[in-house]
Every structure is written in structure tokens, then in C-alpha cells.
Design an enzyme around this catalytic site. Structure first.
Site, PDB file in Angstrom:
ATOM      1  N   ARG A 119       9.949  -7.774  14.072  1.00 14.90           N
ATOM      2  CA  ARG A 119       9.221  -6.533  13.772  1.00 14.90           C
ATOM      3  C   ARG A 119       7.696  -6.737  13.866  1.00 14.90           C
ATOM      4  O   ARG A 119       6.956  -5.797  14.145  1.00 14.90           O
ATOM      5  CB  ARG A 119       9.633  -6.072  12.360  1.00 14.90           C
ATOM      6  CG  ARG A 119       9.246  -4.645  12.033  1.00 14.90           C
ATOM      7  CD  ARG A 119       9.910  -4.240  10.737  1.00 14.90           C
ATOM      8  NE  ARG A 119       9.101  -3.328   9.956  1.00 14.90           N
ATOM      9  CZ  ARG A 119       9.203  -2.006  10.026  1.00 14.90           C
ATOM     10  NH1 ARG A 119      10.079  -1.446  10.805  1.00 14.90           N
ATOM     11  NH2 ARG A 119       8.427  -1.239   9.278  1.00 14.90           N
TER      12      ARG A 119
ATOM     13  N   ILE B  28       5.217   3.615  11.802  1.00 13.04           N
ATOM     14  CA  ILE B  28       6.516   2.998  12.097  1.00 13.04           C
ATOM     15  C   ILE B  28       7.310   3.221  10.812  1.00 13.04           C
ATOM     16  O   ILE B  28       6.814   2.975   9.703  1.00 13.04           O
ATOM     17  CB  ILE B  28       6.393   1.506  12.485  1.00 13.04           C
ATOM     18  CG1 ILE B  28       7.772   0.854  12.647  1.00 13.04           C
ATOM     19  CG2 ILE B  28       5.560   0.691  11.504  1.00 13.04           C
ATOM     20  CD1 ILE B  28       7.733  -0.557  13.273  1.00 13.04           C
ATOM     21  N   SER B  29       8.534   3.739  10.939  1.00  9.62           N
ATOM     22  CA  SER B  29       9.299   4.141   9.752  1.00  9.62           C
ATOM     23  C   SER B  29       9.644   2.952   8.864  1.00  9.62           C
ATOM     24  O   SER B  29       9.642   1.800   9.307  1.00  9.62           O
ATOM     25  CB  SER B  29      10.593   4.842  10.170  1.00  9.62           C
ATOM     26  OG  SER B  29      10.305   5.902  11.046  1.00  9.62           O
ATOM     27  N   GLN B  30       9.961   3.269   7.614  1.00 13.26           N
ATOM     28  CA  GLN B  30      10.407   2.260   6.631  1.00 13.26           C
ATOM     29  C   GLN B  30      11.641   1.539   7.186  1.00 13.26           C
ATOM     30  O   GLN B  30      12.562   2.188   7.705  1.00 13.26           O
ATOM     31  CB  GLN B  30      10.760   3.011   5.348  1.00 13.26           C
ATOM     32  CG  GLN B  30      11.296   2.145   4.261  1.00 13.26           C
ATOM     33  CD  GLN B  30      11.561   2.951   2.993  1.00 13.26           C
ATOM     34  OE1 GLN B  30      11.243   4.144   2.910  1.00 13.26           O
ATOM     35  NE2 GLN B  30      12.152   2.307   2.013  1.00 13.26           N
TER      36      GLN B  30
END
Ligand code: SAM
Length: 217
Positions: free
Chosen positions: A35, A61-63
Site C-alpha cells: 500500500r 485513498i479509502s480506509q
């Protein structure tokens, strides 16, 4: 507020324990992907923190847990052709790319050109070649390469249009956070079976809004 900074393994083990992800292919995709390669330099130490992080152009960027939940609900399979609406960093597209493998394809559409380029550069770092990034308005889907086995919308969607459902194959699935209040969206899964559309709802989520002609503008 105390920041919940974890490492990759702690995050994934937590999801397995809570049965958020059970499919071995999905687990492997999260394990294989770094990530850090999808995060801005100044946030790299928080790459596995369980909250959204800023990327470029005021987007996020999403959780990680939200990405795990959506990926699980989407039930991606090897060789699937999947449309993602809202590329952002390219991380969700990369996870799906790992799952569908070389026989499958991800088409991911992003409305902000700077982000489409950011995602392309991030995917290169991971040597992912089965994800195609398109710069454009995905609020109308992407007819050109339809029909899709799966469609995932990673921005707040006022409604799921018939146009989008029309771009799904028979027995296809669509997952999206739906609603008019971007802080209280219902995670929705649509299953298309012949002439029947079944809808399932899974809890409340927050997302940045979907823009474009069928979005919030
Ligand atoms: N999936 C992304 C990831 O893995 O980093 C995160 C997506 S972010 C929460 C939502 C993204 O949707 C933003 O990058 C935003 O620019 C994009 N977006 C908003 N409206 C859009 C539209 N109509 N078409 C395509 N992308 C759109």
C-alpha cells in the site's frame, strides 16, 4: 484522538478474525500488494493505518477496512472483467488486478487527470499490467468495454442508474456506497440475474462524492 497505526499483517489478520475477508485469493492480494506504493510520501508511515488518507486534488485513498469490505462484497473471481469507477490512487484497482489474474482485466475510470496519471505511476511500481486506467466521467459507466462481470463505485453515488446495471453481464454484481448524504451512505450490492435485480444493504459509510453528469453535479 489516538491514531490506530498497524502493520500490514496486523490489519489482514484482524479482517480474517472478524470474517471481513474469507476468500483466499482476496487475502493473498492484500498480502502481496504494498500500500506504501499508492500513498503520498508524507503519509507513507501511515500506509496501514485504518483510516482514509489524502492523495492529490483533495481526494482520498479509502480506509483499508472499507476496501476489504467492498472487495469481499464484490466477490471478484479469476478471469473477471471489472469496471471500477473512481480510480484515485489505483490501490483498489491493483487489488482487483491481482485477484482476476492475467486472464482477467480491470478497467478503472477517474475524472481527475492528475489522479489518473498518479494511479498509472503507482501501478507501474507494482508491475501490474492488467489494469487499464481511463481518464473520464465514470458516472455513466464505461459502455465501450461493457458488459462487465463486476462494477465497483468507490465514491458516494446518489443512485445506481439503469444505465450502469445495463453494463453488467447476466449474473453480474455491482457494489457502491449509495445515498444523498455523503456521511451516511448505504453500502449496496446489486445482483443481476436475467430480468431480476436483487438489492442487499450493508451498513453506513462516508465517501467523497461522485462527480459528473450522473453524480452530484
Ligand atoms: N478507489 C480509490 C483508491 O483505491 O485509491 C479511492 C477512490 S476516492 C475515495 C474517489 C475517487 O473517485 C476520486 O479519485 C475522485 O476523483 C473519483 N471520481 C469522482 N467522481 C468521478 C466520476 N464521475 N468518474 C470517475 N471518477 C470519479
Amino acid at each position: 484522538m489516538k491514531k490506530l497505526i498497524m502493520d500490514k499483517d496486523q490489519l489482514i489478520q484482524g479482517w480474517i478474525k472478524r470474517k471481513i475477508i474469507t476468500d483466499k485469493k482476496i487475502i493473498s492480494a492484500f498480502q502481496e500488494l504494498n500500500r506504501e506504493n499508492f500513498i503520498l510520501e508524507e503519509y507513507k508511515d501511515q500506509a496501514y493505518a485504518d483510516y482514509p488518507l489524502p492523495i492529490l486534488a483533495g481526494q482520498t485513498i479509502s480506509q483499508p477496512t472499507t476496501i476489504a469490505i467492498m472487495t469481499s462484497l464484490l466477490e471478484p473471481k479469476e478471469k473477471n472483467k471489472i469496471l471500477e469507477i473512481g480510480t484515485g490512487s489505483g490501490y483498489q484497482a491493483a487489488i482487483l488486478g491481482k485477484i482476476v489474474g492475467s486472464g482477467g482485466k480491470i478497467i478503472s475510470i477517474e475524472i481527475i487527470e492528475e489522479l489518473a496519471e498518479f494511479a498509472k505511476a503507482n501501478l507501474k511500481k507494482e508491475n501490474i499490467t492488467n489494469v487499464e486506467i481511463i481518464h473520464g466521467d465514470g458516472s455513466v459507466g464505461y459502455e465501450k468495454q461493457s458488459p462487465y462481470d463486476r462494477i465497483i463505485i468507490t465514491a458516494a453515488t446518489p443512485k445506481i442508474t439503469d444505465e450502469l446495471i445495463g453494463q453488467l453481464k447476466d449474473y453480474g454484481l455491482l457494489v457502491a456506497p449509495v445515498g444523498y448524504d455523503i456521511h451516511s451512505l448505504v453500502m449496496t450490492k446489486i445482483i443481476k440475474q436475467k430480468n431480476t435485480i436483487t438489492k442487499h444493504e450493508f451498513g453506513s459509510f462516508s465517501f467523497v462524492p461522485l462527480r459528473g453528469i450522473k453524480g452530484f453535479e
